[in-house]
Design an enzyme around this catalytic site. Structure first.
Site, PDB file in Angstrom:
ATOM      1  N   ARG D  90       0.840  -1.200   0.000  1.00 40.21           N
ATOM      2  CA  ARG D  90       0.000   0.000   0.000  1.00 40.21           C
ATOM      3  C   ARG D  90       0.874   1.248   0.000  1.00 40.21           C
ATOM      4  O   ARG D  90       0.617   2.218  -0.717  1.00 40.21           O
ATOM      5  CB  ARG D  90      -0.880  -0.023   1.249  1.00 40.21           C
ATOM      6  CG  ARG D  90      -1.823   1.152   1.392  1.00 40.21           C
ATOM      7  CD  ARG D  90      -2.540   1.083   2.730  1.00 40.21           C
ATOM      8  NE  ARG D  90      -3.684   1.956   2.809  1.00 40.21           N
ATOM      9  CZ  ARG D  90      -4.564   1.958   3.806  1.00 40.21           C
ATOM     10  NH1 ARG D  90      -4.426   1.098   4.808  1.00 40.21           N
ATOM     11  NH2 ARG D  90      -5.578   2.802   3.825  1.00 40.21           N
ATOM     12  N   ASN D 144     -10.592  -4.787  -0.487  1.00 41.66           N
ATOM     13  CA  ASN D 144     -10.586  -3.589  -1.334  1.00 41.66           C
ATOM     14  C   ASN D 144      -9.709  -3.762  -2.557  1.00 41.66           C
ATOM     15  O   ASN D 144      -8.741  -4.509  -2.498  1.00 41.66           O
ATOM     16  CB  ASN D 144     -10.100  -2.379  -0.519  1.00 41.66           C
ATOM     17  CG  ASN D 144     -11.262  -1.663   0.145  1.00 41.66           C
ATOM     18  OD1 ASN D 144     -12.372  -1.695  -0.359  1.00 41.66           O
ATOM     19  ND2 ASN D 144     -10.972  -1.024   1.276  1.00 41.66           N
ATOM     20  N   CYS D 165     -19.339  -3.029   2.145  1.00 46.23           N
ATOM     21  CA  CYS D 165     -18.521  -1.900   2.589  1.00 46.23           C
ATOM     22  C   CYS D 165     -19.214  -1.341   3.811  1.00 46.23           C
ATOM     23  O   CYS D 165     -20.448  -1.369   3.903  1.00 46.23           O
ATOM     24  CB  CYS D 165     -18.473  -0.860   1.466  1.00 46.23           C
ATOM     25  SG  CYS D 165     -17.596   0.651   1.915  1.00 46.23           S
ATOM     26  N   ASN D 166     -18.448  -0.857   4.762  1.00 45.16           N
ATOM     27  CA  ASN D 166     -19.075  -0.375   5.994  1.00 45.16           C
ATOM     28  C   ASN D 166     -19.735   0.985   5.829  1.00 45.16           C
ATOM     29  O   ASN D 166     -20.515   1.409   6.690  1.00 45.16           O
ATOM     30  CB  ASN D 166     -18.053  -0.314   7.124  1.00 45.16           C
ATOM     31  CG  ASN D 166     -16.945   0.674   6.822  1.00 45.16           C
ATOM     32  OD1 ASN D 166     -16.409   0.672   5.704  1.00 45.16           O
ATOM     33  ND2 ASN D 166     -16.613   1.528   7.767  1.00 45.16           N
ATOM     34  N   HIS D 195     -17.415   3.179  -3.182  1.00 49.95           N
ATOM     35  CA  HIS D 195     -16.549   4.364  -3.047  1.00 49.95           C
ATOM     36  C   HIS D 195     -16.770   5.369  -4.180  1.00 49.95           C
ATOM     37  O   HIS D 195     -15.872   6.153  -4.509  1.00 49.95           O
ATOM     38  CB  HIS D 195     -15.063   3.961  -2.962  1.00 49.95           C
ATOM     39  CG  HIS D 195     -14.705   3.355  -1.645  1.00 49.95           C
ATOM     40  ND1 HIS D 195     -13.411   3.235  -1.197  1.00 49.95           N
ATOM     41  CD2 HIS D 195     -15.487   2.848  -0.651  1.00 49.95           C
ATOM     42  CE1 HIS D 195     -13.406   2.648  -0.013  1.00 49.95           C
ATOM     43  NE2 HIS D 195     -14.660   2.403   0.342  1.00 49.95           N
ATOM     44  N   TYR D 245     -15.201   9.438  -0.436  1.00 45.27           N
ATOM     45  CA  TYR D 245     -14.187   9.090  -1.425  1.00 45.27           C
ATOM     46  C   TYR D 245     -14.331   9.884  -2.717  1.00 45.27           C
ATOM     47  O   TYR D 245     -13.412   9.950  -3.512  1.00 45.27           O
ATOM     48  CB  TYR D 245     -14.223   7.583  -1.720  1.00 45.27           C
ATOM     49  CG  TYR D 245     -13.652   6.786  -0.588  1.00 45.27           C
ATOM     50  CD1 TYR D 245     -12.288   6.474  -0.568  1.00 45.27           C
ATOM     51  CD2 TYR D 245     -14.435   6.393   0.479  1.00 45.27           C
ATOM     52  CE1 TYR D 245     -11.753   5.759   0.492  1.00 45.27           C
ATOM     53  CE2 TYR D 245     -13.913   5.687   1.541  1.00 45.27           C
ATOM     54  CZ  TYR D 245     -12.563   5.370   1.548  1.00 45.27           C
ATOM     55  OH  TYR D 245     -12.016   4.671   2.587  1.00 45.27           O
ATOM     56  N   ARG D 266      -0.836   7.098   4.874  1.00 43.65           N
ATOM     57  CA  ARG D 266      -1.853   6.355   5.623  1.00 43.65           C
ATOM     58  C   ARG D 266      -1.335   4.948   5.930  1.00 43.65           C
ATOM     59  O   ARG D 266      -1.579   4.406   7.005  1.00 43.65           O
ATOM     60  CB  ARG D 266      -3.147   6.290   4.806  1.00 43.65           C
ATOM     61  CG  ARG D 266      -4.267   5.461   5.419  1.00 43.65           C
ATOM     62  CD  ARG D 266      -4.888   6.092   6.645  1.00 43.65           C
ATOM     63  NE  ARG D 266      -5.821   5.155   7.300  1.00 43.65           N
ATOM     64  CZ  ARG D 266      -6.181   5.211   8.582  1.00 43.65           C
ATOM     65  NH1 ARG D 266      -5.711   6.158   9.377  1.00 43.65           N
ATOM     66  NH2 ARG D 266      -7.024   4.334   9.075  1.00 43.65           N
TER      67      ARG D 266
END
Lengths: 421, 421, 421, 421
Positions: D90, D144, D165-166, D195, D245, D266
């Site tokens: 990431r 994701n 997705c939450n 998103h 997003y 992040r």
């Protein structure tokens, strides 16, 4: 350039040969191959064709075979015009129809259904050979029920196929006479399925002359072809001229009564015509297309086929009314199902033109008949008696559901359709 | 909260009132307004309803009017349940049918067609008052042919409308008995148009028990409701249970023979039932729903209507099978046309669930009948006799085209449909 | 036969007049009417055109007017080629773009957006006169952004309109040179919106020669026109040749850098070219099309327009790439929105051919840009500043949303777009 | 009843276990199986979970495995929550983004693209085991980019999958706080892709309170969640609340600047949070969910998952916003592609509700991003570098085409994507 005719022993074949002779320069034909499972019929036809070719000094060769693979090998075009079971099977279909007060005509009603069930498996075998021996060939299907058989070929195989019927071209030619122009000056706004179609506009030099045509038809019965004997008042409400075959839907009981009272079935009449034709074909002195062929039906069949082949071979970009997959031309029918519609034909295929708004009445009838056709194709592909029953009860000219099972059993038995289980 | 019933003098009304009394707390009803153009019928019904209300100590008021505007003023729900021309007109439809060997039933065939032509103009007048006097009301249409009338309201007006039929709910209730569960534990995978529908799955606690149901029906004739007397072998091929009204399509000649041999028409039978009912309604001593009402048809009508209203008022998000615009739930039918389908009902409307793949047989029949319905609606909206003729020949149970004009003239004359020209 | 040019004072007009003289027999032109709101420009153009006509003994008359109604009266074709605000407005658009590091080109990015906002209202006024003074005329729109303006005419009026751009015809002509054939021997498999298009096949005598063309382009930079300076490796991945205007999307930062570093804007360059052209047009000794016109852009404009008119007038059934409503040719775009696509053109219009499968990359870009165009049209039709903002943030070359409001205000102010509120 | 978590060593797992303990009676869980390829992480998580279970006297067992087949065997639900390459990968994505002034966030821009390319092949391997070891299981995908991975599973396998997705559930819960109601009293009119979504109505007890919410947000910055820091004026023009997003699209340069100026990525922050979490998980004295987990993101993840499973297992017919195939809910997107939309969830799946009219701006963005997603899935399924390039240039936050090849090479190299050729 090689053209192969599957069902070469058909009495129609000489008309096509005549056309090929007359248009010898159009697409450089080298070999015309005939194939038929009945050699005696095919030889009679071929000997007559050879006399025609000699008389006119044709530049291509004619070959015959009973073996399909020889005939198909390296063909550029394959014309399929077979009749499984001959006129005898046709006669049986008509009889089953009459016994049940139903239409047993060879393309509509339960006659078309029975013919499709016994014919499609054979056509798919032929196409399977096409895939192996001439995979790039165009298949032109004349075998009835032409739209349904074309649907089956396209759904079940990867063969590039165009279904053809002589009706749209013949009607255009007749209209050319009415308006004293050439057929190429006329464009038909034509929509439908094979033998379930309507002409919505008659564009002559770009102007719609349908209203005028209907006025003329109102004063004189000679204007429209005999098979279109609809009341003009009805045509004015429809705002279209329906195919002659739509009379089986629009005037069912009268046509059924005519069938019942007729001393001979159409199958029996055709058997007599064919007997006469084969006598001529076998007579070495006959070197002209016999008059009797005009009684056989299928007028314009040769011109329609050769015009289509010409546009494909020579990238002519002409408009022909043929049977191809709908794409999005008629909204409300599946994209992948076969319709009969004006197409731009160039060297990479026949591309349907948009049909615009379609009257709900016409669309509903097309949807209903197309569903019957799709279920019939599925029945053959899956060997499913259940799907065959669903097809039969979906045919708008078929029996009510409560009587369908008995009739289906009759059809299965009389045609030995053992693959349905 | 005010509910208005247009056609308040219907013999059905007391059943609805009984339901409103029993569910008094569900949605805070304050006023039930009845409106009818035949005051004597309405008063009989209203007096009986008042006795029911008194007995059960109902908390809402009951008002009656012949004037539509008073009744509609500030209504939250408007239930339309009118019968233009009464049972006499229904009787005439059946007779015209029988004279032509056609189905003249009040919702299918030429009976449904004639009823739609005389009824839709009146319903549109009512809806025009709804727009003026209670524009935010929900209209619930029970008037037959319910799907076609709902289609007409939606196509011709801006009124928010749901068409309702008692059949889906009643069938669910009967299945609940078979499986010993509550109706709410059952979900029907239901697809179709009103009176032209199929149950494709019977989900009980989320598991499809249709196959089991068919096995049970095979051993016992008591499993399926009487009107669904199809051979189980046929249901297994269909993989669905068709509506009882589909027998007019699947078993036409038997039903026609029954109609012909019946000493009384259904209209005449209903006239007798209604006579008996009005005697009871007028009898001050009667304070129970008369037994005779169960013979009138329409079982479950009250429960279906009140369940729907409850889900709308209280944002219940329940699933109800109702008549609404298709959107994209059934592929192959127009998005804006009305279908009968399971919907999620919350306070902002009834939202159709996706119907998934539909069998070509079922789709074709729906497409054909829907085209007939749309042409009938167009005929009324445009006052067009030509469209009416197209509608009539598009009805699969209608006459062949060659006979349609005479029958249409009979229908126009017998119903004084002067707006068609 | 009368052709009217709205914006007759354009420096392009003489090229069209030259074409009309050369094709004098093709469609029987009697009157060419020029209309412009700037009489001095129009008189200069007209006087030069009259010298061309005299020299070649043209058989039609040339009239001029500032009054639109006189010019439109009974026209058969109306060519709209206006530039609202002139090159000055174009220059301002480019400047606003550069100030914000955005593309301000006159058809793409915020330049096309600003031009559309000030131009569409005027074009709709013109079309409203067309409806009144020559309702059966065909409108051919050349006004940029041509696709968006054509979309606006079709959405807002009932005028029959075809949008035209010189690019497809010019590219075909250049390819004819590459392959040493006539343009009519080539068919482009072309898909897109105006200035957002791809050539997916180059059919020469019915055979796709795009792969060969790309190989040739790999070895020589002279094969593809200068504005198509894409890396061949990229074209091979795309399997298509994108329009030159797609470089604004595919190579944004380089083109922006070029614009920034250029001493003059394109608007300023055109102003200089036009100055030179008007000197020639005003010089009685000049009787040839000036060389400078070739620097003005729009090569092939006359041929494209006259070929289209010929096919419409004479029912030629040729294939032209034009801007018309999609119908169902490109799946995934709205049926009623305007695309640039090969059409069969006969005397009743331009009928789009089916585009077959479209690459998701191409479709996505078309969908995105078409949504921007539709929102821009809605903004004009509704006078809605909110819709204009949504349009601006939907333009893939427009600003990010957080900066859009400021830029929209600049555009509104600099163009006095008071109708947006 | 067995639930299997692939990626069981995730720091999120204890939240899910806590939820399972709290809802022990809802669906009769017998075994929770964790599977992870990093045993040390998984054991730390599992030991903490066992302490939670013991404290609350949970009635199900917890098993762990590194072998996938053991864990999947006979599972009823499979939750996939893997992170291929860990936070290190990431971090590399974010860096490649920053180096090119592009968004490298893990779900949007080139970060989401890179993550999808390295993740989807692993997920497809897992699903291939699902087909073999628990073919009737429901797969719930949290991995994701969730929408794109779900699209890939559905396109490449026959596994029944719902992407989750939450965000939708969490937003509903926050709104419940604002309006002082329960989450179940709220229905979101929600449309989009994962998103890339918009809330168009906030139905509270069946009434849309979005306008009121925007008024409240205008006066107080505490109303909307922190990540939705849009100008209210902008929201009023959109008539919707976009996902947090979407700021990557609407406010690209500000977010890029924030990323650039941030001392830590992040990924680095999460690495620190996870370090802290594992310390707690390994500490036998910790028997409460650590506070630090709330900084990890994914609030409400457990509730969203368990609510969905409950509705599936118990045929609850609740509405959940999840990622499933579109069918016809959003017109303009392919029927078979995955969207994030309110669905009726019963025991036979999640059935999308019709989205009605969608604003062209929103639709265009969805179409563009969906095309990118489909091309990315195709690139993986075909191992095609060309398709990967087309995907990259189709991503609206991706590089312009002229720079795409270099960036793609970087991504391929840094992730060792040798299957692309």
């Amino acid at each position: 350039m090689k053209i192969t005719i599957i069902g070469g022993g058909s009495t129609y074949t000489p008309e096509l040969v005549k056309g090929l002779i007359d248009n010898r320069d159009a697409f450089g034909l080298e070999e015309l191959a005939l194939q038929d499972i009945r050699p005696e019929r095919q030889e009679a036809v071929a000997s007559f064709c050879r006399r025609l070719m000699e008389k006119e000094k044709a530049s291509f060769s004619l070959t015959t075979a009973t073996d399909r693979k020889t005939a198909l090998n390296r063909a550029d075009f394959v014309i399929i015009q077979i009749r499984v079971g001959g006129q005898e099977a046709r006669n049986r279909d008509i009889r089953i129809g009459l016994d049940n007060s139903l239409i047993g005509q060879e393309t509509t009603g339960i006659g078309g259904f029975a013919k499709a069930l016994r014919t499609l498996p054979k056509v798919l075998e032929i196409c399977s050979d096409v895939v192996q021996y001439c995979p790039n060939a165009w298949v032109i299907n004349f075998t009835n029920p032409s739209g349904l058989i074309t649907e089956g070929i396209i759904k079940a195989t990867g063969v590039q196929t165009i279904g053809l019927c002589n009706i749209p071209y013949t009607f255009k030619k007749e209209l050319a006479g009415v308006f004293s122009v050439e057929p190429r000056d006329i464009e038909l706004d034509y929509v439908g399925l094979n033998h379930l179609s309507w002409v919505r506009k008659v564009m002559v030099h770009g102007k719609d002359r349908l209203p005028e045509l209907l006025e003329m038809a109102d004063s004189s019965s000679d204007i429209l072809p005999e098979e279109l004997d609809y009341p003009v008042a009805f045509l004015k409400i429809l705002k279209a001229i329906p195919s002659g075959y739509l009379r089986y839907y629009y005037d069912t009981s009268r046509l059924l009564a005519e069938l019942k009272s007729s001393p001979k079935t159409r199958a029996q009449t055709v058997m007599e015509i064919e007997k006469e034709l084969f006598e001529k074909y076998n007579d070495p002195g006959v070197i002209e297309i016999p008059e009797a062929l005009s009684k056989r039906g299928g007028a314009g069949y040769s011109e329609a086929a050769l015009g289509l082949i010409d546009s494909l071979v020579n990238n002519k970009r002409e408009i022909h009314v043929v049977n191809v997959q709908n794409n999005n031309s008629i909204q409300g029918l599946p994209e992948d199902s076969v319709v009969e519609i004006p197409c731009l034909v160039n060297s990479y295929g026949a591309h349907p033109l948009d049909a615009g708004d379609v009257n709900p009445h016409q669309l509903a009838l097309m949807q209903h008949v197309k569903a019957y056709e799709l279920l019939t194709v599925q029945a053959v592909m899956e060997g499913s008696r259940e799907k065959a029953l669903l097809a039969l009860i979906t045919n708008p000219l078929g029996p009510e559901a409560s009587k369908a099972l008995t009739i289906l059993d009759d059809i299965i038995k009389s045609n030995q359709l053992d693959f349905l289980h």
